[in-house]
Design an enzyme around this catalytic site. Structure first.
Site, PDB file in Angstrom:
ATOM      1  CB  SER A 136      -8.025   6.749   7.515  1.00  0.00           C
ATOM      2  OG  SER A 136      -7.978   6.288   8.831  1.00  0.00           O
TER       3      SER A 136
ATOM      4  CE  LYS B 164      -4.059  -1.600   2.600  1.00  0.00           C
ATOM      5  NZ  LYS B 164      -4.907  -1.320   3.775  1.00  0.00           N
TER       6      LYS B 164
HETATM    7  O1  PNS Z   1      -7.209  -0.317   9.064  1.00  0.00           O
HETATM    8  P1  PNS Z   1      -7.381  -1.416   8.061  1.00  0.00           P
HETATM    9  O2  PNS Z   1      -6.648  -1.055   6.781  1.00  0.00           O
HETATM   10  O3  PNS Z   1      -8.808  -1.784   7.837  1.00  0.00           O
HETATM   11  O4  PNS Z   1      -6.640  -2.688   8.694  1.00  0.00           O
HETATM   12  C1  PNS Z   1      -6.552  -3.896   7.977  1.00  0.00           C
HETATM   13  C2  PNS Z   1      -5.593  -4.869   8.690  1.00  0.00           C
HETATM   14  C3  PNS Z   1      -4.241  -4.233   8.932  1.00  0.00           C
HETATM   15  C4  PNS Z   1      -6.205  -5.274  10.014  1.00  0.00           C
HETATM   16  C5  PNS Z   1      -5.476  -6.122   7.795  1.00  0.00           C
HETATM   17  O5  PNS Z   1      -5.162  -5.728   6.490  1.00  0.00           O
HETATM   18  C6  PNS Z   1      -4.404  -7.077   8.309  1.00  0.00           C
HETATM   19  O6  PNS Z   1      -4.591  -7.714   9.321  1.00  0.00           O
HETATM   20  N1  PNS Z   1      -3.288  -7.163   7.555  1.00  0.00           N
HETATM   21  C7  PNS Z   1      -2.183  -7.996   7.899  1.00  0.00           C
HETATM   22  C8  PNS Z   1      -2.176  -9.265   7.021  1.00  0.00           C
HETATM   23  C9  PNS Z   1      -3.231 -10.208   7.533  1.00  0.00           C
HETATM   24  O7  PNS Z   1      -3.091 -10.764   8.607  1.00  0.00           O
HETATM   25  N2  PNS Z   1      -4.336 -10.336   6.790  1.00  0.00           N
HETATM   26  C10 PNS Z   1      -5.484 -11.048   7.300  1.00  0.00           C
HETATM   27  C11 PNS Z   1      -5.616 -12.416   6.763  1.00  0.00           C
HETATM   28  S1  PNS Z   1      -7.126 -12.385   5.914  1.00  0.00           S
END
Ligand code: PNS
Length: 164
Positions: A128, A41
């Site tokens: 955000s 990102k």
């Molecule tokens: O604030 P956001 O962007 O909605 O947060 C999303 C987040 C960071 C919680 C999610 O993308 C995440 O957990 N990313 C790390 C990789 C992961 O564990 N993905 C989930 C498996 S489906």
């Protein structure tokens, strides 16, 4: 000791995020806010900036810590010794993605549960992304984010404007 992680992008943190952090802080002995360091990102704020902002915003909540993480949220939870992943739920539109993520995480790590906190009504519309959009057009953002974040956004706005 009941430990929770609250993972997210926090680019930048809004009043909605702070509400979830404070409420999770009341429920758990320790809450570790995980700021995702995701090179795929392209966030407006670097991970260091996001961690720094959240540190300043949560100074007065003694059982909240801020850490950057990369990789899977469940691995981060395990590293932190957390049993729970906290996520905020604003509206039904969040639900499908959040449910999918929670269920995937549960398959990956059955020892880590996801707990949803419904966002307080006054912040239910906030994101955000919307805040960044309003700021990009120099709109008023003081109702959406604390002054520390508003200042940081204003600095980004000015530096982008000056670099054009
Ligand atoms: O604030 P956001 O962007 O909605 O947060 C999303 C987040 C960071 C919680 C999610 O993308 C995440 O957990 N990313 C790390 C990789 C992961 O564990 N993905 C989930 C498996 S489906």
């Amino acid at each position: 000791m009941a430990v929770a992680v609250y993972p997210g992008s926090f680019d930048p943190a809004t009043y909605g995020h702070l509400d979830v952090i404070a409420r999770a802080g009341n429920l758990f002995d320790e809450v570790i806010v995980g700021v995702l360091n995701n090179s795929a990102k392209s966030p407006l704020f670097s991970v260091e900036e996001r961690v720094n902002i959240l540190n300043r915003l949560t100074l007065e909540i003694p059982n909240v810590k801020i850490k950057a993480f990369s990789g899977l949220a469940v691995d981060f939870a395990r590293e932190c010794g957390a049993q729970v992943i906290v996520r905020g739920l604003r509206a039904i539109t969040d639900f499908e993605y959040e449910l999918q993520m929670a269920q995937t995480n549960r398959v990956l790590a059955p020892d880590v549960d996801t707990m949803f906190l419904t966002t307080s009504l006054e912040y239910a519309y906030l994101s955000s992304t919307i805040v960044k959009e309003v700021n990009a057009f120099n709109g008023e953002i003081s109702k959406f984010v604390p002054p520390i974040v508003a200042e940081a956004l204003q600095e980004k706005y000015m530096s982008r404007k000056n670099n054009k």
